[in-house]
Design a protein around this motif. Sequence first.
Motif, PDB file in Angstrom:
ATOM      1  N   PRO B  90     -27.364 -39.343  65.332  1.00  0.00           N
ATOM      2  CA  PRO B  90     -28.073 -38.656  64.237  1.00  0.00           C
ATOM      3  C   PRO B  90     -27.694 -39.183  62.847  1.00  0.00           C
ATOM      4  N   PRO B  93     -30.184 -36.531  60.345  1.00  0.00           N
ATOM      5  CA  PRO B  93     -30.272 -35.390  61.273  1.00  0.00           C
ATOM      6  C   PRO B  93     -31.607 -34.675  61.251  1.00  0.00           C
ATOM      7  N   LYS B  95     -34.381 -35.772  61.497  1.00  0.00           N
ATOM      8  CA  LYS B  95     -35.401 -36.482  62.262  1.00  0.00           C
ATOM      9  C   LYS B  95     -35.507 -35.998  63.705  1.00  0.00           C
ATOM     10  N   GLY B  97     -34.290 -34.400  67.547  1.00  0.00           N
ATOM     11  CA  GLY B  97     -33.253 -34.275  68.552  1.00  0.00           C
ATOM     12  C   GLY B  97     -33.633 -33.150  69.469  1.00  0.00           C
ATOM     13  N   SER B 163     -28.230 -33.168  65.984  1.00  0.00           N
ATOM     14  CA  SER B 163     -28.734 -32.981  64.620  1.00  0.00           C
ATOM     15  C   SER B 163     -28.053 -31.781  63.945  1.00  0.00           C
ATOM     16  N   GLU B 164     -27.746 -30.758  64.738  1.00  0.00           N
ATOM     17  CA  GLU B 164     -27.044 -29.590  64.169  1.00  0.00           C
ATOM     18  C   GLU B 164     -25.564 -29.903  63.944  1.00  0.00           C
ATOM     19  N   SER B 236     -21.374 -40.524  62.130  1.00  0.00           N
ATOM     20  CA  SER B 236     -22.511 -39.618  61.944  1.00  0.00           C
ATOM     21  C   SER B 236     -22.080 -38.140  61.993  1.00  0.00           C
TER      22      SER B 236
END
Lengths: 131, 302
Positions: B90, B93, B95, B97, B163-164, B236
């Motif tokens: 990510p 993020p 974007k 997932g 992403s979280e 990331s």
Amino acid sequence: MKSIVQLLIQNVREGSITLPYPERPAIQSHYRGMVQNAPEECTGCGLCAYVCTSSAITVQRAADGFRWSYDPGQCTFCARCVQRCPKKSLSMEDTRPPVYQHLGALKQSHDVKKKKKPAVVAPIPQAVEAN
Amino acid sequence: MQITTAILRLLVFPGLFFAVPAAWFFLYVERKTIARMQQRIGPPVLQPFYDFVKLLGKESPRYHGIQGLLMKAWPALSVSVLLAALALIPVFPAKGGFSGDLILLITLLELPSIFYMLAGFTSRSVYGKVGSMREASLSLSSNLLFLTAVMMIAVTADTFQLSELAAPSASAARWLGLAAIILCIPAKLRLNPFSTSSAEQEIYSGPLTEYSGADLALWELAHGLEWLALSGFVVSLSFPRTGFRLADAGIFAFLCIAMVVVLATIAAATARLTIDRSVRFYWRWSVALAVVFLMSAVLFRR
């Protein structure tokens, strides 16, 4: 641990010690370069060829003398030939061999005629008169 | 994640078109850093690319039957799964997932090590088998630490979605977990002092002894991709996002390269440990830290 970190910092700070061609590092004393032969001293005994482990030196005998050949491409620069030469006709250069591109480019040989042995005149002992 | 986003991630960024040159660049940074530490000039920036192209032109040894098929399959599979892993990282993020993609990422990051082991056994080389056994031992011992650290990060953030996890809410547990993951990276990348499975002077590169040509080129590429994936995974989850995509990408790239430099410096500064010492190192740290991580996961759980 401390010493290796110090060494790394020193290495990075001093930079690369690799020299780009044609620069070369300074020569040390007693440098072993290519073997040189003085034909006028050489007797063609062949001891140099005998001790040469890499067969870089060859001595071919002929009727009127011999041919001494040396191939630096095969030489390991061990200096055994120089040490073994009874007439001290062999020596080693104190410069690096030149860069060459073709196999056997530095090969060299000397034709040496057989030396005539000086006539040995034995002194005639003087007669000792008997009393 | 939408299918178009997934394909774009796999093929464009951070997938194939971005990842392959980036992997070569990371290999260059690794080699250059080690060279500078050893007072050498090191390779030019395009050297890993030249090596790749040169290896493509070399002949590979021919194996028949299933052995030949598998020998070709392992490096190709390694590259494939690493590209898939990179697609999940990510960097941006927002974007997308999906829930549980962390588990998929960890699985994909683990597979190249298994393929590497299998390559050694498939080659039937004595050195390959020794290298594979070493890789298996080291992988088992370093993974306890790696997986508990990942688990702690996920549990403390109460999510398995990358992403979280990448959102800027890094806690003390997160930093501890990331430090433990960094401790495992040299073993996963087979770097000094944990390079026993690919020891060039002892066992002739271990599982890769029998490899040459295009297959070896793929293994080299896989190594670069592993660098990218593992450093990208750690970075990331740690760097704060600015909100500007270009700035984020720049910070991400800079931190990844910094990590390569640090790990390559450690590799240059250390000698190879024997396999029993490497395994003992990880087990000693693993058991202690795993307990700490599991306790932290319970205590700091949201």
